[in-house]
Design an enzyme around this catalytic site. Sequence first.
Site, PDB file in Angstrom:
ATOM      1  N   LYS A 116      39.574  26.052  66.771  1.00 19.02           N
ATOM      2  CA  LYS A 116      40.822  26.621  67.294  1.00 19.02           C
ATOM      3  C   LYS A 116      41.725  27.110  66.149  1.00 19.02           C
ATOM      4  O   LYS A 116      41.506  26.779  64.988  1.00 19.02           O
ATOM      5  CB  LYS A 116      41.555  25.573  68.145  1.00 19.02           C
ATOM      6  CG  LYS A 116      40.772  25.177  69.394  1.00 19.02           C
ATOM      7  CD  LYS A 116      40.498  26.362  70.295  1.00 19.02           C
ATOM      8  CE  LYS A 116      39.853  26.003  71.628  1.00 19.02           C
ATOM      9  NZ  LYS A 116      38.540  25.391  71.549  1.00 19.02           N
TER      10      LYS A 116
HETATM   11  C1  LIG Z   1      40.100  27.317  77.700  1.00 13.37           C
HETATM   12  C2  LIG Z   1      39.810  25.934  77.199  1.00 13.37           C
HETATM   13  N1  LIG Z   1      40.253  24.887  77.878  1.00 13.37           N
HETATM   14  C3  LIG Z   1      40.037  23.637  77.462  1.00 13.37           C
HETATM   15  C4  LIG Z   1      39.324  23.363  76.322  1.00 13.37           C
HETATM   16  C5  LIG Z   1      39.039  21.943  75.963  1.00 13.37           C
HETATM   17  O1  LIG Z   1      39.529  21.552  74.729  1.00 13.37           O
HETATM   18  P1  LIG Z   1      38.823  20.386  73.883  1.00 13.37           P
HETATM   19  O2  LIG Z   1      37.547  20.945  73.345  1.00 13.37           O
HETATM   20  O3  LIG Z   1      39.811  20.098  72.802  1.00 13.37           O
HETATM   21  O4  LIG Z   1      38.601  19.246  74.785  1.00 13.37           O
HETATM   22  C6  LIG Z   1      38.849  24.422  75.566  1.00 13.37           C
HETATM   23  C7  LIG Z   1      38.115  24.118  74.340  1.00 13.37           C
HETATM   24  O5  LIG Z   1      37.360  24.634  73.731  1.00 13.37           O
HETATM   25  C8  LIG Z   1      39.066  25.747  76.023  1.00 13.37           C
HETATM   26  O6  LIG Z   1      38.602  26.802  75.334  1.00 13.37           O
END
Ligand SMILES: Cc1ncc(COP(=O)(O)O)c(C=O)c1O
Length: 486
Positions: free
Chosen positions: A295
């Site tokens: 990210k």
């Molecule tokens: C659109 C979206 N929502 C939620 C997430 C979930 O985040 P995490 O990987 O930190 O759990 C991501 C992660 O890649 C994402 O791209």
Amino acid sequence: MKERIEAMSLFADGTIRQAMRTIDKGGLGVAFLIESQTGRFVGLVTDGDVRRALLGGYGLESPVSQVPRPDPKVAYVGMALYQIAGLLSEPVRVVPLLDDDARVVDLALFDQRMHLPVAEPSLGARELQYVSDCILTGWISSAGKYVKQFEEVWADFCGSSYAVSTSSGTGALHLAILALGIGPGDEVIVPSLTFIATANAVTYTGAKPVFVDSELATWNIDPNEIEKAITSKTKAIIPVHLYGHPADMDPILEIASHYGLAVIEDAAEAHGAFYKGRSVGSIGDAGVFSFYGNKIITTGEGGMVVTDNVDIAEKIRLLRDHGMSPDRRYWHHEIGYNYRLTNLQAAVGVAQMEKAGDILEAKKHIAELYESGLKDVRGISLPPKAKWASSVCWLYSILVDDEKTGGGRDELMAELSKAGIETRPFFPPAHMQPIYNTGQSLPVAEYLSMNGLSLPSAIKLRQEEINHVIDTIVSVSTSPACTIRG
Ligand SMILES: Cc1ncc(COP(=O)(O)O)c(C=O)c1O
């Protein structure tokens, strides 16, 4: 490395037997032929070359220099990494790197070939300093000054009253949905085209994700399709700001207010993006971010919920810490979770936020380079840019589409990979995933998923490397055999 190269080298006036011994010793299936007087590289034999020579009538004592073999692929000191990566392939797994005197000084290996990365964290001395501070002081779990600092700086960054950190973006979504009182029997509207976590977080609560199509103009949930999906069970809408472009929030908020629904923004991929002057994440009842390693701002793993609603913030603080009563230690009125961010992770986040402006600027520059290089390439559509949006380039993403033959994205990906360029296809839509498989037809989400491609967007990439990506796309799209000519 020097020893390894020596083990792989033999004098060019040696025999096939010596070459076989050298190949065996080096362990990579090749031997370098070196001029005995000067130490210069003059050729390369593979175990396949030797095998074919023996089968073709050469003896073990025949001169290795006579073994028939193709011209070797060699790299030179000063060549860009992508150029070196472009020399490597399944059949050419080892390439020697030569200095100005033609001496072998390094090796490029297919198994470790350099790809221009889609994403890579930008970590430096400050991250190390703050993490070291945690280690030296022993504050490595979720208590410690960096958690509070990171939450404060993130709330400020978003213009929100409260920010509550979590161990992941998925955890942040889960808790935000729970904090809004959503659970079994409820429905939550989500775009089908998103990372699966958006839908799964709804499912964790016992509620049902209801999938809605995307719009071409933003690649996000189509506000015109939302109303059709609302039932008496609908409790919330989760717009996702996909790939860094904001969803069209005004019509979504209007529908939500009309039907009395909550809005949770999934801004996992859109740190620093604005919708009509408002920071994404700060517009709905709650907004959620991910700090996964790919990210824009990262903590390795981590997440955050922002909100202006103190009750939501407090509820999330409670739920992320086992539901433990704030007034009485080890006393629980409800089942919570361990979704806490650690001080170590927050330390990385605080350091990242000190250079957030630079990171966003570098991302913007990457987007500008791609835009100017790809805007006239037939069969390639650039990412959306709604006039009300100030998007961020999480991953610079394009659509690859030939109107006549359809598609071409996977072929382009394969060609880019050969040129040392990493890419990512768009997410498969959630309604088609085996875990949901709703049987719906959501044509825009399906179209985007089939044709979308994310290009290298790591901020360490140099202009010439982005140009290499652009040139490769241009050369593929204009080659006669190509399927992406528009
Ligand atoms: C659109 C979206 N929502 C939620 C997430 C979930 O985040 P995490 O990987 O930190 O759990 C991501 C992660 O890649 C994402 O791209």
